[in-house]
Design a protein around this motif. Structure first.
Motif, PDB file in Angstrom:
ATOM      1  N   UNK A   1       0.843  -1.192   0.000  1.00  0.00           N
ATOM      2  CA  UNK A   1       0.000   0.000   0.000  1.00  0.00           C
ATOM      3  C   UNK A   1       0.880   1.245   0.000  1.00  0.00           C
ATOM      4  N   UNK A   2       0.478   2.227  -0.799  1.00  0.00           N
ATOM      5  CA  UNK A   2       1.234   3.474  -0.866  1.00  0.00           C
ATOM      6  C   UNK A   2       0.852   4.404   0.285  1.00  0.00           C
ATOM      7  N   UNK A   3       1.866   4.956   0.949  1.00  0.00           N
ATOM      8  CA  UNK A   3       1.659   5.956   1.992  1.00  0.00           C
ATOM      9  C   UNK A   3       2.179   7.299   1.496  1.00  0.00           C
ATOM     10  N   UNK A   4       1.419   8.337   1.759  1.00  0.00           N
ATOM     11  CA  UNK A   4       1.899   9.683   1.459  1.00  0.00           C
ATOM     12  C   UNK A   4       2.776  10.122   2.626  1.00  0.00           C
ATOM     13  N   UNK A   5       4.050  10.279   2.349  1.00  0.00           N
ATOM     14  CA  UNK A   5       4.973  10.699   3.391  1.00  0.00           C
ATOM     15  C   UNK A   5       4.989  12.217   3.551  1.00  0.00           C
ATOM     16  N   UNK A   6       4.895  12.901   2.420  1.00  0.00           N
ATOM     17  CA  UNK A   6       5.011  14.349   2.489  1.00  0.00           C
ATOM     18  C   UNK A   6       4.121  15.007   1.434  1.00  0.00           C
ATOM     19  N   UNK A   7       3.505  16.081   1.828  1.00  0.00           N
ATOM     20  CA  UNK A   7       2.709  16.917   0.929  1.00  0.00           C
ATOM     21  C   UNK A   7       3.377  18.279   0.813  1.00  0.00           C
ATOM     22  N   UNK A   8       3.509  18.752  -0.417  1.00  0.00           N
ATOM     23  CA  UNK A   8       3.965  20.121  -0.643  1.00  0.00           C
ATOM     24  C   UNK A   8       2.962  20.811  -1.548  1.00  0.00           C
ATOM     25  N   UNK A   9       2.583  22.027  -1.184  1.00  0.00           N
ATOM     26  CA  UNK A   9       1.664  22.813  -2.015  1.00  0.00           C
ATOM     27  C   UNK A   9       2.322  24.121  -2.389  1.00  0.00           C
ATOM     28  N   UNK A  10       2.048  24.542  -3.614  1.00  0.00           N
ATOM     29  CA  UNK A  10       2.552  25.833  -4.087  1.00  0.00           C
ATOM     30  C   UNK A  10       1.416  26.598  -4.741  1.00  0.00           C
ATOM     31  N   UNK A  11       1.172  27.787  -4.210  1.00  0.00           N
ATOM     32  CA  UNK A  11       0.125  28.675  -4.721  1.00  0.00           C
ATOM     33  C   UNK A  11      -1.241  28.001  -4.721  1.00  0.00           C
ATOM     34  N   UNK A  12      -1.535  27.341  -3.616  1.00  0.00           N
ATOM     35  CA  UNK A  12      -2.834  26.705  -3.409  1.00  0.00           C
ATOM     36  C   UNK A  12      -3.595  27.487  -2.338  1.00  0.00           C
TER      37      UNK A  12
END
Length: 367
Positions: A1-12
């Protein structure tokens, strides 16, 4: 199963550039109302699906004054680490990259996470028009069985063709018998769509009832799919259309078929849409989404990322504890709240905690 380790947002939304790390099971994002917590949930959903969970106007997703937005994931799974990015610029197709390479469609990325989201605004799914519940049900079908995602599109295309022919008959004197072929074609797709919907509701019904009872909905939750037609073959469906042909010609559109079906959510025989309190409707919606998550996990072998916005505010302490116990049993969950103590176990080891203040991720506490 895939885990999201990190989220990065730009201009959201309110974020110029922000990053958060997610826990293996539970991530709690907390801060005052209006701080920007829901914007991070929306970004997670956008990265998983390529669309907003809050608005049909994607321009609203972009930070004011900017021309594009971008969401990036760092993922980790059984097959190793991956990166996934989704960029959006108004008037342009989504720009998707997987492990640095361009991808035509987000759904084609094999390690794309699935996602389920609860937002207070989604109560329209319970108390809104039947079309909202039909659309939601069709999205569930597509999620459960991706190869069957075309069933809804095929029915929609055949319906559009029949409606166009109805218009030509009304306005240009075309022979009504030309509808016979399209009635059979529409019947073929209508039966396929109805069967897929019935199959999905049958899978979700029992866990939804169990979860609703666990979360304290009096009488539990009953799901029932109510089709307009129960025809067993295209010829029988075409016969039903023939009985209604004169009224269809009078109105200029097809009034019979799966595009008029309904998904009923009831408690003790009464529709929650009409008779449920807002608290009961919230629990019903939450139970439905949690049940869908469990069924998706069983069918796809992957537990969807669960995004819960302000879900604790109308639950008592006991139901909060039951909810957290259930959502942390498998997969990743991200919960927003105004106060960390509203999430039972929110201060425990292994929980990722993120503070948000006035649109700024101020501090990320190690899991």
């Amino acid at each position: 199963m895939e885990l999201i380790r990190r989220l990065r947002v730009r201009d959201v939304r309110c974020y110029e550039d922000a990053s958060i790390t997610l826990g293996d099971r539970l991530t709690v994002i907390y801060g005052a109302n209006g701080a920007g917590k829901t914007n991070l949930l929306e970004a997670l959903y956008f990265g998983c699906t390529g669309r907003s969970c809050r608005t049909s106007n994607d321009r609203e997703f972009i930070r004011f004054g900017q021309g594009a937005a971008r969401v990036e994931f760092e993922l980790e799974g059984d097959a190793g680490s991956h990166t996934l990015a989704v960029g959006f610029e108004p008037g342009q197709p989504r720009h998707v990259t997987a492990d640095g390479g361009p991808v035509d469609r987000l759904v084609d990325v094999p390690f794309r996470p699935l996602a389920c989201v609860f937002l207070p605004d989604r109560l329209d799914l319970i108390k809104g028009a039947p079309s909202l519940r039909r659309d939601h049900l069709d999205q569930l079908v597509a999620g459960l069985w991706p190869a069957r995602a075309s069933v809804r599109r095929d029915y929609g295309a055949a319906l559009a063709q029949r409606n166009a022919l109805l218009s030509r008959i009304r306005n240009h004197g075309v022979d009504p018998s030309e509808l016979d072929t399209w009635d059979l074609e529409l019947g073929r797709h209508a039966i396929a769509l109805r069967l897929e919907r019935e199959r999905a509701v049958a899978l979700v019904g029992e866990p939804a009832q169990e979860i609703a009872t666990e979360l304290g909905l009096p009488g539990g939750l009953e799901l029932r799919y109510r089709p307009r037609s129960t025809a067993e073959d295209p010829a029988a469906f075409a016969a039903e259309l023939l009985e209604r042909r004169s009224s269809d010609l009078e109105r200029g559109f097809t009034g019979h078929g799966p595009h008029r079906d309904e998904l009923l959510l009831s408690r003790e025989g009464r529709e929650l849409r009409v008779y449920g309190s807002q608290g009961e409707q919230r629990v019903a919606l939450l139970s439905l989404l949690l049940a869908e998550r469990e069924v998706l996990a069983a069918e796809r072998g992957q537990t969807p990322l669960l995004l819960l916005d302000d879900v604790m505010s109308e639950l008592d302490a006991d139901r909060r504890a039951r909810l957290v116990e259930r959502i942390t049993a498998a997969g990743q969950s991200v919960v927003t709240t105004t106060e960390l103590e509203h999430v039972p176990g929110g201060e425990a080891a292994g929980v990722a905690r993120v503070t948000v203040e006035r649109g700024v991720v101020g501090q990320e506490l190690a899991a």
